[in-house]
Write an enzyme that holds these catalytic residues in place. Structure first.
Site, short mmCIF file in Angstrom:
data_model
loop_
_atom_site.label_atom_id
_atom_site.label_comp_id
_atom_site.label_asym_id
_atom_site.label_seq_id
_atom_site.Cartn_x
_atom_site.Cartn_y
_atom_site.Cartn_z
N THR A 58 0.57 -1.27 0.07
CA THR A 58 0.18 -0.06 0.09
C THR A 58 0.80 1.33 0.12
O THR A 58 2.03 1.14 0.37
CB THR A 58 -0.87 0.07 1.22
N GLU A 65 0.48 3.49 2.03
CA GLU A 65 0.41 4.02 3.54
C GLU A 65 1.71 3.95 3.95
O GLU A 65 1.95 4.37 4.94
CB GLU A 65 -0.58 3.43 4.21
P1 NAD Z 1 -9.68 -7.63 2.22
O1 NAD Z 1 -9.66 -7.18 3.59
O2 NAD Z 1 -10.89 -7.20 1.52
O3 NAD Z 1 -9.45 -8.94 1.95
C1 NAD Z 1 -8.29 -9.59 2.78
C2 NAD Z 1 -8.57 -11.31 2.45
O4 NAD Z 1 -7.38 -11.99 3.45
C3 NAD Z 1 -9.89 -11.95 3.05
O5 NAD Z 1 -10.42 -12.50 2.03
C4 NAD Z 1 -9.53 -12.67 4.18
O6 NAD Z 1 -10.13 -13.68 4.49
C5 NAD Z 1 -8.12 -12.90 3.85
N1 NAD Z 1 -7.00 -13.13 4.93
C6 NAD Z 1 -6.80 -12.33 6.06
N2 NAD Z 1 -6.11 -12.94 7.07
C7 NAD Z 1 -5.64 -13.99 6.39
C8 NAD Z 1 -4.97 -15.08 6.91
N3 NAD Z 1 -4.19 -15.06 8.07
N4 NAD Z 1 -4.61 -16.06 6.25
C9 NAD Z 1 -5.24 -16.09 4.99
N5 NAD Z 1 -6.17 -15.40 4.48
C10 NAD Z 1 -6.40 -14.31 5.34
O7 NAD Z 1 -8.39 -6.66 1.72
P2 NAD Z 1 -8.26 -5.81 0.48
O8 NAD Z 1 -8.79 -4.69 0.50
O9 NAD Z 1 -8.73 -6.91 -1.00
O10 NAD Z 1 -6.45 -5.83 0.24
C11 NAD Z 1 -5.73 -6.88 -0.24
C12 NAD Z 1 -4.45 -6.41 -0.13
O11 NAD Z 1 -4.16 -5.23 -0.96
C13 NAD Z 1 -4.01 -6.25 1.25
O12 NAD Z 1 -2.60 -6.82 1.23
C14 NAD Z 1 -3.90 -4.56 1.38
O13 NAD Z 1 -3.10 -4.26 2.39
C15 NAD Z 1 -3.48 -4.35 0.11
N6 NAD Z 1 -4.25 -3.01 -0.50
C16 NAD Z 1 -5.41 -2.60 -0.25
C17 NAD Z 1 -5.88 -1.32 -1.01
C18 NAD Z 1 -7.35 -1.19 -0.75
O14 NAD Z 1 -7.49 -0.03 -1.21
N7 NAD Z 1 -7.95 -1.79 -0.16
C19 NAD Z 1 -4.88 -0.30 -1.34
C20 NAD Z 1 -3.48 -0.75 -1.43
C21 NAD Z 1 -3.16 -2.12 -1.06
O1 TDX Z 2 -16.95 6.23 7.31
C1 TDX Z 2 -15.96 6.61 7.00
N1 TDX Z 2 -15.68 7.87 6.53
C2 TDX Z 2 -14.69 8.51 6.38
O2 TDX Z 2 -14.62 9.69 6.31
C3 TDX Z 2 -14.64 5.70 6.60
C4 TDX Z 2 -14.70 4.16 6.84
C5 TDX Z 2 -13.60 6.53 6.17
N2 TDX Z 2 -13.50 7.52 6.15
C6 TDX Z 2 -12.37 8.33 5.62
C7 TDX Z 2 -10.85 7.73 6.07
C8 TDX Z 2 -9.96 7.79 5.08
O3 TDX Z 2 -9.49 9.24 4.98
O4 TDX Z 2 -12.28 7.92 4.16
C9 TDX Z 2 -10.87 7.72 4.01
C10 TDX Z 2 -10.68 6.34 3.26
O5 TDX Z 2 -10.89 5.42 4.26
P1 TDX Z 2 -10.78 3.79 4.21
O6 TDX Z 2 -11.71 3.46 3.24
O7 TDX Z 2 -10.86 3.06 5.38
O8 TDX Z 2 -9.34 3.50 3.35
P2 TDX Z 2 -8.00 3.98 4.07
O9 TDX Z 2 -7.78 4.06 5.36
O10 TDX Z 2 -7.45 5.39 3.11
O11 TDX Z 2 -7.01 2.70 3.57
C11 TDX Z 2 -7.47 2.01 2.20
O12 TDX Z 2 -6.51 2.37 1.40
C12 TDX Z 2 -5.14 1.88 1.43
C13 TDX Z 2 -7.30 0.49 2.48
O13 TDX Z 2 -8.39 0.09 3.70
C14 TDX Z 2 -6.07 -0.06 2.89
O14 TDX Z 2 -6.09 -1.52 2.88
C15 TDX Z 2 -5.13 0.33 1.95
O15 TDX Z 2 -3.85 -0.04 1.89
#
Ligand code: NAD
Ligand code: TDX
Length: 359
Positions: free
Chosen positions: A145, A147
């Site tokens: 990420t 972050e």
């Molecule tokens: P998510 O929370 O939707 O999914 C995570 C998945 O991992 C789930 O299916 C869960 O069951 C599985 N999991 C959790 N713990 C586990 C374990 N111990 N063993 C096996 N499986 C396990 O997450 P996401 O939003 O799809 O994120 C996926 C990846 O991308 C993460 O590594 C996150 O850090 C990264 N990422 C997410 C975002 C975002 O915006 N969501 C952005 C950048 C990077």
């Molecule tokens: O109810 C809400 N209201 C709000 O204002 C929530 C849930 C979030 N927020 C704000 C917090 C953040 O500034 O919105 C922004 C986005 O929040 P999230 O969707 O929780 O994302 P963020 O914390 O930015 O992290 C996401 O992007 C980077 C993913 O969850 C991470 O897994 C990824 O690594």
């Protein structure tokens, strides 16, 4: 791996966390485009994972294994070259030749409430997979990420790139930063053929209702007011999950071993702007939301410069129109209430507890 169209196309990938948001989108993306690549999803099915997210992928292209990435024996069992199980069609896939590692605890609010599962899965889990990749010399791509770089001033123009310093500010970001460091160390010390990608905020179908965009869409659909943290000025760099998937594939198949690639699409928007776009698209008044207490230590601005992946791998996003992507995401949540309704009540109860603890 086979050579096909000048790229190294894996014959069998292990997708950890493939039942979660991005992992499931990635498995579906690969199955649509590379039907000869077998996909094994390895996922613990925590609150964030659903087996059904993979529905529609043909049985002979997919093996699903429920397992924990911290469980070294379970990881070994799916990766041991002789261990390839017959999948549903009776056809035996070749040994895994690449791991794409998504599995993580991914939600900042949860990490603030209790960091322990984040340290376990994100750090120990990544270590466990790296050891297995090292043992069997398997190509490893680590999903991370933006972050890990901390945050930027709201009024600046600076963007993060692959040379930016690591300055994680939240427990979640610190756990992901630790996992990135492990991947680099296992590459340099043991020669694991690893790459890392650091992506910005994803949106699209199958995203858990705890995250910002789906939370606000489903709040509106449930007659609840959207919740904006703090002043709503914080900026995120939004990317359509399909673009993230194509970028991961580019790095997996054409990336330079040992390298990091940042992935973003110049999608900077404040949370208030995103919320207003959701309200507009759902025919709600622009002020129909509540301000709630922000996260302690909340990051202000993320912005990424994806010049390296563009120049080196020729990757380009195909879904850069945020409003259009948002509309199709809203439509997906409107059309799939059975997918999110069960999680919604549980999630909002959890938020009531967490924000109660914070204020
Ligand atoms: P998510 O929370 O939707 O999914 C995570 C998945 O991992 C789930 O299916 C869960 O069951 C599985 N999991 C959790 N713990 C586990 C374990 N111990 N063993 C096996 N499986 C396990 O997450 P996401 O939003 O799809 O994120 C996926 C990846 O991308 C993460 O590594 C996150 O850090 C990264 N990422 C997410 C975002 C975002 O915006 N969501 C952005 C950048 C990077
Ligand atoms: O109810 C809400 N209201 C709000 O204002 C929530 C849930 C979030 N927020 C704000 C917090 C953040 O500034 O919105 C922004 C986005 O929040 P999230 O969707 O929780 O994302 P963020 O914390 O930015 O992290 C996401 O992007 C980077 C993913 O969850 C991470 O897994 C990824 O690594």
């Amino acid at each position: 791996m086979n050579r096909q169209n000048d790229t190294l196309v894996p014959r069998h990938i292990l997708v950890t966390g493939g039942a979660g948001f991005i992992g499931a989108n990635f498995a579906r993306w690969v199955a649509r485009r590379y039907p000869t690549t077998h996909i094994t999803v390895f996922d613990a099915l925590t609150y964030a994972g659903k087996r059904d997210n993979l529905a529609g992928i043909p049985d002979d292209a997919l093996t699903f294994v429920r397992g924990d990435i911290c469980d070294a024996d379970a990881v070994d069992a799916v990766l041991r070259p002789t261990a390839a199980d017959a999948c549903a069609s009776g056809h035996t896939p070749p040994a895994v030749d690449a791991i794409v590692h998504f599995a993580a605890e991914s939600h900042n609010d949860n990490a603030i409430a209790d960091a322990a599962p984040f340290l376990r899965t994100n750090v120990i889990g990544t270590y466990t997979l790296l050891e297995a990749a090292r043992r069997y010399d398997i190509r490893f791509h680590h999903i991370s990420t933006d972050e890990v770089y901390g945050d930027l001033p709201l009024d600046g123009v600076e963007r993060f790139n692959e040379d930016s310093a690591y300055r994680p500010s939240s427990p979640y970001a610190a756990s992901k930063a630790a996992s990135d460091h492990l991947v680099r160390a296992w590459h340099r010390t043991y020669g694991v053929r690893a790459t890392i990608s650091n992506c910005s905020n994803n949106y699209g179908p199958y995203q858990h209702v705890e995250k910002f965009i789906p939370r606000q869409i489903t709040n509106i659909l449930c007659g609840l007011r959207p919740k904006l943290y703090g002043d709503g000025h914080a900026i995120r760099d939004w990317i359509n999950v399909e673009d993230h998937c194509s970028a991961i594939w580019a790095v997996l198949t054409r990336g330079t071993i040992g390298r990091t690639y940042v992935i973003g699409t110049d999608g900077e928007m404040s949370n208030a702007q995103v919320l207003r776009a959701i309200l507009r698209a759902m025919d709600r008044p622009g002020d129909d939301f509540e301000h709630v207490t922000d996260r302690p230590g909340a990051d202000r601005r993320y912005a990424l410069d994806a010049a390296r992946i563009t120049a080196e791998l020729g990757w380009h996003p195909r879904h850069a129109d945020f409003e259009q992507g948002l509309e199709s995401t809203i439509r997906w949540y409107v059309d799939h209430p059975q997918w999110w309704r069960g999680d919604k009540a549980v999630t909002e109860r959890r938020y009531a507890r967490q924000t109660g603890e914070r204020s």
